[in-house]
Design an enzyme around this catalytic site. Structure first.
Site, mmCIF file in Angstrom:
data_model
loop_
_atom_site.group_PDB
_atom_site.id
_atom_site.type_symbol
_atom_site.label_atom_id
_atom_site.label_comp_id
_atom_site.label_asym_id
_atom_site.label_seq_id
_atom_site.Cartn_x
_atom_site.Cartn_y
_atom_site.Cartn_z
ATOM 1 N N SER A 136 0.902 -0.924 0.236
ATOM 2 C CA SER A 136 -0.127 -0.379 -0.283
ATOM 3 C C SER A 136 0.865 1.382 0.067
ATOM 4 O O SER A 136 2.142 1.591 0.637
ATOM 5 C CB SER A 136 -0.861 -0.533 1.424
ATOM 6 O OG SER A 136 -1.705 1.250 1.452
ATOM 7 N N TYR A 149 -1.417 -0.278 10.731
ATOM 8 C CA TYR A 149 -1.683 -0.480 9.194
ATOM 9 C C TYR A 149 -0.112 -0.152 8.269
ATOM 10 O O TYR A 149 0.423 -1.215 7.468
ATOM 11 C CB TYR A 149 -3.253 0.138 8.749
ATOM 12 C CG TYR A 149 -3.165 -0.477 6.908
ATOM 13 C CD1 TYR A 149 -3.396 -1.656 6.752
ATOM 14 C CD2 TYR A 149 -2.272 0.628 6.268
ATOM 15 C CE1 TYR A 149 -3.756 -2.152 5.477
ATOM 16 C CE2 TYR A 149 -3.674 0.451 4.688
ATOM 17 C CZ TYR A 149 -3.469 -0.600 4.740
ATOM 18 O OH TYR A 149 -3.837 -1.780 3.045
#
Ligand SMILES: NC(=O)c1ccc[n+]([C@@H]2O[C@H](COP(=O)([O-])OP(=O)(O)OC[C@H]3O[C@@H](n4cnc5c(N)ncnc54)[C@H](OP(=O)(O)O)[C@@H]3O)[C@@H](O)[C@H]2O)c1
Length: 244
Positions: A136, A149
């Site tokens: 990501s 995250y």
């Protein structure tokens, strides 16, 4: 003989769109994930639409001890492996609940290290194939709003980078995918900016092209490469005041 691609987290919206691309390219598929009933429906649909073989396996990224047995059981051993599983989690909860940060870190990072270490050893011996890891843009810089995250994805990106370097001489390719925003189950409650957001099909198209073209790192949508280049270069003394 047709080649098999293992999709881990095959129920992910991005993975499902990528399965259609891979099946269209004539690959047979191993669909692995926790929701075996849903995956079985997908497998049948792919077999009918693309005249390929698709098998379904139970796989839990958090059950590290099961990974070696799971991987050995695959026959034939996959030519390509895609890590699509991931968990956004609840960042606010992770600040006070150790179980939540463990779930986020262990799904996105430790689970990936666990299964790809096994895959890498087998593929290195075979001397061919590819690994795709869906990381990501959140891993490119820690932000106040999602740094648990983000740090798991940063670890994943660094792991994939090292793996790419290690496996280069053996002929195994490693592709790091860095999506910005993609409209999937994961982001369905978020208000996403339309210009910066891809559909799962668009993201999957970019990933498939990256496989065909031997890319190392692919951002999807493409403009995220430049957005993150800019964000990474903002000095920390300014960045910490920006709360983005
Ligand atoms: N959507 C975005 O904007 C975006 C942006 C950047 C990166 N990503 C990354 O892209 C990847 C694909 O996500 P997506 O957007 O397609 O989201 P998604 O549709 O929510 O898919 C996530 C998948 O991960 C699976 N998963 C979660 N924990 C698992 C576990 N312990 N074992 C096995 N599977 C597990 C889920 O399976 P279950 O159905 O069993 O829960 C689900 O199929 C993820 O790694 C995500 O972090 C997404």
């Amino acid at each position: 003989m047709r080649k098999n691609i293992l999709i881990l987290g095959a129920g992910s919206d991005m993975a499902r769109a990528l399965c259609a691309e891979l099946a269209g390219g004539g690959y047979d598929l191993f669909l692995a994930g926790r929701n075996v009933d849903e995956l079985s429906k997908d497998a049948k649909d792919l077999e009918i639409r693309f005249e390929i073989q698709a098998e379904v396996f139970y796989f839990d990224a958090l059950d590290f001890d099961s990974h070696a047995g799971f991987y050995e059981h695959l026959n034939p051993q996959p030519y390509g492996v895609v890590v699509a599983f991931g968990l956004l989690g609840d960042e606010n909860r992770a600040r006070r609940d150790p179980q939540e940060w463990q779930r986020i870190i262990n799904t996105n990072f430790t689970g990936c290290v666990s299964i790809l270490s096994l895959a890498a050893n087998r593929m290195e011996k075979a001397g061919e194939g590819f690994i795709v890891g869906i990381s990501s843009v959140a891993g490119d810089r820690g932000r106040a709003s999602n740094y648990v995250y983000g740090s798991a994805k940063a670890g994943m990106s660094a792991f994939l980078s090292g793996l790419r370097n290690r496996l280069f001489s053996s002929g195994v390719r490693v592709i790091t995918v860095k999506p910005g925003f993609v409209r999937t189950k994961m982001t369905r409650d978020l208000d996403l900016p339309s210009r910066l957001s891809a559909t799962p099909e668009e993201a999957a198209g970019n990933i498939y092209k990256a496989i065909l073209r031997n890319r190392d790192i692919v951002y999807t949508r493409w403009m995220w490469r430049w957005i993150m280049a800019f964000i990474k270069h903002i000095p920390e003394r300014i960045f910490k005041r920006m709360s983005i």
